[in-house]
Design a protein around this motif. Structure first.
Motif, PDB file in Angstrom:
ATOM      1  N   LEU A  44       0.859  -0.889  -0.173  1.00  0.00           N
ATOM      2  CA  LEU A  44       0.504  -0.223  -0.063  1.00  0.00           C
ATOM      3  C   LEU A  44       0.576   0.862   0.031  1.00  0.00           C
ATOM      4  CD1 LEU A  44      -2.662   1.339   0.920  1.00  0.00           C
ATOM      5  CD2 LEU A  44      -2.241   1.457   3.098  1.00  0.00           C
ATOM      6  N   GLU A  45       0.744   2.286  -1.247  1.00  0.00           N
ATOM      7  CA  GLU A  45       1.194   3.557  -0.903  1.00  0.00           C
ATOM      8  C   GLU A  45       0.715   4.683  -0.367  1.00  0.00           C
ATOM      9  OE1 GLU A  45       3.163   4.074  -4.046  1.00  0.00           O
ATOM     10  OE2 GLU A  45       4.056   6.415  -3.283  1.00  0.00           O
ATOM     11  N   LEU A  46       0.817   5.423   0.613  1.00  0.00           N
ATOM     12  CA  LEU A  46      -0.347   6.342   0.819  1.00  0.00           C
ATOM     13  C   LEU A  46       0.650   8.063  -0.119  1.00  0.00           C
ATOM     14  CD1 LEU A  46      -0.068   5.617   4.484  1.00  0.00           C
ATOM     15  CD2 LEU A  46      -1.565   5.233   3.057  1.00  0.00           C
ATOM     16  N   GLY A  47      -0.241   8.562  -0.379  1.00  0.00           N
ATOM     17  CA  GLY A  47      -0.248   9.659  -1.168  1.00  0.00           C
ATOM     18  C   GLY A  47       0.839   9.783  -1.816  1.00  0.00           C
ATOM     19  N   ALA A  48       0.367   8.753  -2.831  1.00  0.00           N
ATOM     20  CA  ALA A  48       1.469   8.287  -4.192  1.00  0.00           C
ATOM     21  C   ALA A  48       1.600   8.748  -4.814  1.00  0.00           C
ATOM     22  CB  ALA A  48       0.867   6.750  -4.622  1.00  0.00           C
ATOM     23  N   GLY A  49       0.728  10.542  -5.302  1.00  0.00           N
ATOM     24  CA  GLY A  49       0.866  11.412  -5.993  1.00  0.00           C
ATOM     25  C   GLY A  49       0.478  10.857  -7.409  1.00  0.00           C
ATOM     26  N   GLY A  50       2.401  10.721  -8.785  1.00  0.00           N
ATOM     27  CA  GLY A  50       1.470  10.833  -9.536  1.00  0.00           C
ATOM     28  C   GLY A  50       2.479   9.230 -10.522  1.00  0.00           C
ATOM     29  N   LEU A  67      -2.747   4.964  -2.966  1.00  0.00           N
ATOM     30  CA  LEU A  67      -4.269   5.866  -2.507  1.00  0.00           C
ATOM     31  C   LEU A  67      -3.191   7.035  -2.514  1.00  0.00           C
ATOM     32  CD1 LEU A  67      -5.649   5.090   0.927  1.00  0.00           C
ATOM     33  CD2 LEU A  67      -5.294   6.805   0.605  1.00  0.00           C
ATOM     34  N   ASP A  68      -4.160   8.155  -3.028  1.00  0.00           N
ATOM     35  CA  ASP A  68      -4.355   9.763  -3.097  1.00  0.00           C
ATOM     36  C   ASP A  68      -5.842  10.195  -2.729  1.00  0.00           C
ATOM     37  OD1 ASP A  68      -1.519  11.074  -3.764  1.00  0.00           O
ATOM     38  OD2 ASP A  68      -3.562  12.806  -3.994  1.00  0.00           O
ATOM     39  N   LEU A  69      -5.473  11.450  -1.922  1.00  0.00           N
ATOM     40  CA  LEU A  69      -6.309  12.528  -1.686  1.00  0.00           C
ATOM     41  C   LEU A  69      -7.053  12.537  -3.480  1.00  0.00           C
ATOM     42  CD1 LEU A  69      -8.135  13.330   0.207  1.00  0.00           C
ATOM     43  CD2 LEU A  69      -6.361  15.202   0.952  1.00  0.00           C
ATOM     44  N   THR A  92      -9.040   6.894  -4.619  1.00  0.00           N
ATOM     45  CA  THR A  92      -9.421   7.897  -3.925  1.00  0.00           C
ATOM     46  C   THR A  92      -9.852   8.690  -2.631  1.00  0.00           C
ATOM     47  OG1 THR A  92      -9.101   8.756  -6.871  1.00  0.00           O
ATOM     48  CG2 THR A  92      -9.726  10.224  -5.534  1.00  0.00           C
ATOM     49  N   GLY A  93      -8.827   9.011  -1.910  1.00  0.00           N
ATOM     50  CA  GLY A  93      -9.544   8.989  -0.444  1.00  0.00           C
ATOM     51  C   GLY A  93      -8.869   9.232   0.584  1.00  0.00           C
ATOM     52  N   ASP A  94      -8.768   9.339   1.801  1.00  0.00           N
ATOM     53  CA  ASP A  94      -8.498  10.588   1.955  1.00  0.00           C
ATOM     54  C   ASP A  94      -7.490   9.672   3.588  1.00  0.00           C
ATOM     55  OD1 ASP A  94      -7.398  11.860   5.058  1.00  0.00           O
ATOM     56  OD2 ASP A  94      -8.617  13.301   4.868  1.00  0.00           O
ATOM     57  N   PHE A  95      -6.389   9.703   3.755  1.00  0.00           N
ATOM     58  CA  PHE A  95      -6.126   7.938   4.576  1.00  0.00           C
ATOM     59  C   PHE A  95      -6.471   8.149   5.861  1.00  0.00           C
ATOM     60  CE2 PHE A  95      -1.406  10.547   3.727  1.00  0.00           C
ATOM     61  CZ  PHE A  95      -2.162  11.351   4.139  1.00  0.00           C
ATOM     62  N   TYR A  96      -6.662   9.285   6.828  1.00  0.00           N
ATOM     63  CA  TYR A  96      -7.451   9.349   7.914  1.00  0.00           C
ATOM     64  C   TYR A  96      -8.541   8.851   8.198  1.00  0.00           C
ATOM     65  CZ  TYR A  96      -3.569  13.040   9.137  1.00  0.00           C
ATOM     66  OH  TYR A  96      -2.693  13.653   9.124  1.00  0.00           O
ATOM     67  N   THR A  97      -9.066   8.105   6.766  1.00  0.00           N
ATOM     68  CA  THR A  97     -10.755   7.984   6.829  1.00  0.00           C
ATOM     69  C   THR A  97     -11.184   6.695   6.492  1.00  0.00           C
ATOM     70  OG1 THR A  97     -11.281   9.361   5.114  1.00  0.00           O
ATOM     71  CG2 THR A  97     -11.610  10.542   7.387  1.00  0.00           C
ATOM     72  N   TYR A 109       5.053   5.554   2.522  1.00  0.00           N
ATOM     73  CA  TYR A 109       4.661   6.431   2.248  1.00  0.00           C
ATOM     74  C   TYR A 109       5.823   7.624   2.267  1.00  0.00           C
ATOM     75  CZ  TYR A 109       1.912  10.798   3.369  1.00  0.00           C
ATOM     76  OH  TYR A 109       1.651  12.523   4.081  1.00  0.00           O
ATOM     77  N   TRP A 110       6.178   8.225   1.411  1.00  0.00           N
ATOM     78  CA  TRP A 110       7.057   8.563   0.386  1.00  0.00           C
ATOM     79  C   TRP A 110       6.767  10.342   0.455  1.00  0.00           C
ATOM     80  CZ3 TRP A 110       9.949   5.762   2.005  1.00  0.00           C
ATOM     81  CH2 TRP A 110      10.350   4.453   1.350  1.00  0.00           C
ATOM     82  N   ASP A 111       7.304  11.689   0.853  1.00  0.00           N
ATOM     83  CA  ASP A 111       7.216  12.707   0.488  1.00  0.00           C
ATOM     84  C   ASP A 111       5.853  13.326   0.756  1.00  0.00           C
ATOM     85  OD1 ASP A 111       7.500  15.199  -0.045  1.00  0.00           O
ATOM     86  OD2 ASP A 111       7.540  15.254  -2.147  1.00  0.00           O
ATOM     87  N   GLY A 112       5.823  13.555   2.029  1.00  0.00           N
ATOM     88  CA  GLY A 112       4.502  14.309   2.769  1.00  0.00           C
ATOM     89  C   GLY A 112       4.491  14.052   4.045  1.00  0.00           C
ATOM     90  N   GLY A 114       3.747  14.617   7.863  1.00  0.00           N
ATOM     91  CA  GLY A 114       3.594  15.658   8.822  1.00  0.00           C
ATOM     92  C   GLY A 114       2.608  16.483   8.469  1.00  0.00           C
ATOM     93  N   ILE A 115       1.561  16.016   8.323  1.00  0.00           N
ATOM     94  CA  ILE A 115       0.943  17.500   7.139  1.00  0.00           C
ATOM     95  C   ILE A 115       0.203  18.012   8.556  1.00  0.00           C
ATOM     96  CG2 ILE A 115      -1.019  17.434   6.398  1.00  0.00           C
ATOM     97  CD1 ILE A 115      -0.725  15.761   4.284  1.00  0.00           C
ATOM     98  N   GLY A 116       0.069  17.505   9.681  1.00  0.00           N
ATOM     99  CA  GLY A 116      -1.289  17.855  10.411  1.00  0.00           C
ATOM    100  C   GLY A 116      -0.627  18.263  12.151  1.00  0.00           C
TER     101      GLY A 116
HETATM  102  C1  LIG Z   1       4.446  15.968  -1.753  1.00  0.00           C
HETATM  103  S1  LIG Z   1       3.367  14.841  -2.575  1.00  0.00           S
HETATM  104  C2  LIG Z   1       4.652  13.713  -2.624  1.00  0.00           C
HETATM  105  C3  LIG Z   1       3.577  12.630  -3.416  1.00  0.00           C
HETATM  106  C4  LIG Z   1       4.313  10.892  -4.239  1.00  0.00           C
HETATM  107  N1  LIG Z   1       4.422  10.440  -2.803  1.00  0.00           N
HETATM  108  C5  LIG Z   1       5.737  11.620  -4.156  1.00  0.00           C
HETATM  109  O1  LIG Z   1       6.792  10.974  -3.645  1.00  0.00           O
HETATM  110  O2  LIG Z   1       6.098  12.445  -5.376  1.00  0.00           O
HETATM  111  C6  LIG Z   1       1.700  14.207  -1.988  1.00  0.00           C
HETATM  112  C7  LIG Z   1       0.834  13.540  -1.678  1.00  0.00           C
HETATM  113  O3  LIG Z   1      -0.097  13.373  -0.640  1.00  0.00           O
HETATM  114  C8  LIG Z   1      -0.959  13.130  -0.706  1.00  0.00           C
HETATM  115  N2  LIG Z   1      -1.975  13.265   0.130  1.00  0.00           N
HETATM  116  C9  LIG Z   1      -1.854  14.497   1.272  1.00  0.00           C
HETATM  117  N3  LIG Z   1      -2.319  14.574   1.657  1.00  0.00           N
HETATM  118  C10 LIG Z   1      -3.770  13.248   1.935  1.00  0.00           C
HETATM  119  C11 LIG Z   1      -4.868  12.088   2.466  1.00  0.00           C
HETATM  120  N4  LIG Z   1      -4.704  12.697   3.846  1.00  0.00           N
HETATM  121  N5  LIG Z   1      -4.995  11.147   2.659  1.00  0.00           N
HETATM  122  C12 LIG Z   1      -4.056  10.597   0.702  1.00  0.00           C
HETATM  123  N6  LIG Z   1      -3.123  11.807   0.163  1.00  0.00           N
HETATM  124  C13 LIG Z   1      -2.320  12.334   0.651  1.00  0.00           C
HETATM  125  C14 LIG Z   1      -1.275  14.812  -1.766  1.00  0.00           C
HETATM  126  O4  LIG Z   1      -3.158  14.439  -3.078  1.00  0.00           O
HETATM  127  C15 LIG Z   1      -0.369  14.689  -2.779  1.00  0.00           C
HETATM  128  O5  LIG Z   1      -0.291  13.848  -4.460  1.00  0.00           O
END
Ligand SMILES: C[S@@+](CC[C@H](N)C(=O)[O-])C[C@H]1O[C@@H](n2cnc3c(N)ncnc32)[C@H](O)[C@@H]1O
Length: 244
Positions: A44-50, A67-69, A92-97, A109-112, A114-116
């Motif tokens: 599973l990759e969280l916030g997978a971007g492109g 998974l990505d928002l 497509t959705g929020d990894f908190y819910t 989970y790469w690069d992301g 620490g959001i909250g």
């Molecule tokens: C900085 S980008 C990194 C993308 C990818 N991991 C990379 O390294 O290129 C952060 C990604 O996390 C997603 N993201 C942010 N908050 C999220 C959430 N609550 N649930 C799911 N995805 C989320 C964003 O839409 C964005 O695509």
């Protein structure tokens, strides 16, 4: 609305950054994870971007859920995977819910991270612990305070926007602001942690910090990215997390 629900969409619209091809960095990272896990499995990759890492992992035989928002991230990921002749399941959705199914042998989970606030990171880490299969491992990239404090003030100017980095020393957060020529500025704010700080977050989450892999460092004066530096110079580290 929380800034994270618009920042990445606006960043993509302005820069096209998530639409890039696979870089050798993604291939090497997927190979490292696979070697560390010993074999391919469910991932599973969280916030997978492109989907660049997700596609590389699928090419190595993992059954990948990305998974990505943002719906656009899912579209980009599926398109990239098809170009490379593999399948990646996108959510497509929020990894908190969102419930991504599972359990998974590997969560990345790469690069992301620490959001909250700290409580949000703990909540997400607890969810990750529950998504892991027995014997599973999670890899979470964490921003370091020392790099981002030193990088504050660095500015990049392009034709359509100016990008400026800052650092909130009180909150220990890196700040990344885009100021488009014709629109309001928008900012990403990520909580930074040392490995010692991260260890303070982990009790009660079901995870323990097994290894720390230093990331790279960008030298703004030379305009050069160094992929392998010591932890004390690194922009990020990968926290290798296993069930407690
Ligand atoms: C900085 S980008 C990194 C993308 C990818 N991991 C990379 O390294 O290129 C952060 C990604 O996390 C997603 N993201 C942010 N908050 C999220 C959430 N609550 N649930 C799911 N995805 C989320 C964003 O839409 C964005 O695509």
């Amino acid at each position: 609305m929380h800034w994270s629900h618009s920042f990445y969409e606006r960043q993509d619209a302005l820069t096209g950054c998530y639409h890039s091809p696979i870089h050798p960095f993604h291939t090497a990272l997927a190979a490292r994870i696979t070697a560390h896990r010993g074999r391919a499995g469910s991932l599973l990759e969280l916030g997978a971007g492109g989907g660049q890492f997700a596609t590389c992992a699928a090419l190595l035989g993992h059954q990948v859920t990305a998974l990505d928002l943002r719906a656009r991230a899912g579209e980009q990921t599926r398109s990239l995977a098809v170009q490379h002749g593999v399948t990646v399941q996108t959510l497509t959705g929020d990894f908190y819910t969102l419930d991504p199914g599972g359990p998974f042998d590997t969560v990345c989970y790469w690069d992301g991270f620490g959001i909250g606030e700290d409580a949000d990171q703990r909540f997400l880490l607890s969810r990750i612990a529950r998504w892991l299969a027995p014997g599973g491992t999670a890899y979470v990239e964490v921003d370091t305070p020392w790099y981002w404090a030193g990088h504050a003030g660095f500015t990049q100017r392009t034709e359509g926007y100016t990008r400026t980095y800052g650092f909130d020393a009180e909150g220990c957060r890196m700040l990344d602001t885009y100021a488009p020529t014709d629109e309001d500025p928008f900012t990403q704010s990520l909580r930074c942690y040392s490995p010692a700080d991260l260890r303070l977050l982990l009790p009660g989450t079901g995870l323990t910090l097994a290894e720390v892999w230093p990331g790279g460092s960008y030298d703004p004066e030379a305009g050069v990215y160094h992929p392998e530096v010591s932890l004390g110079e690194a922009m990020t580290f990968a926290a290798v997390l296993t069930p407690a």
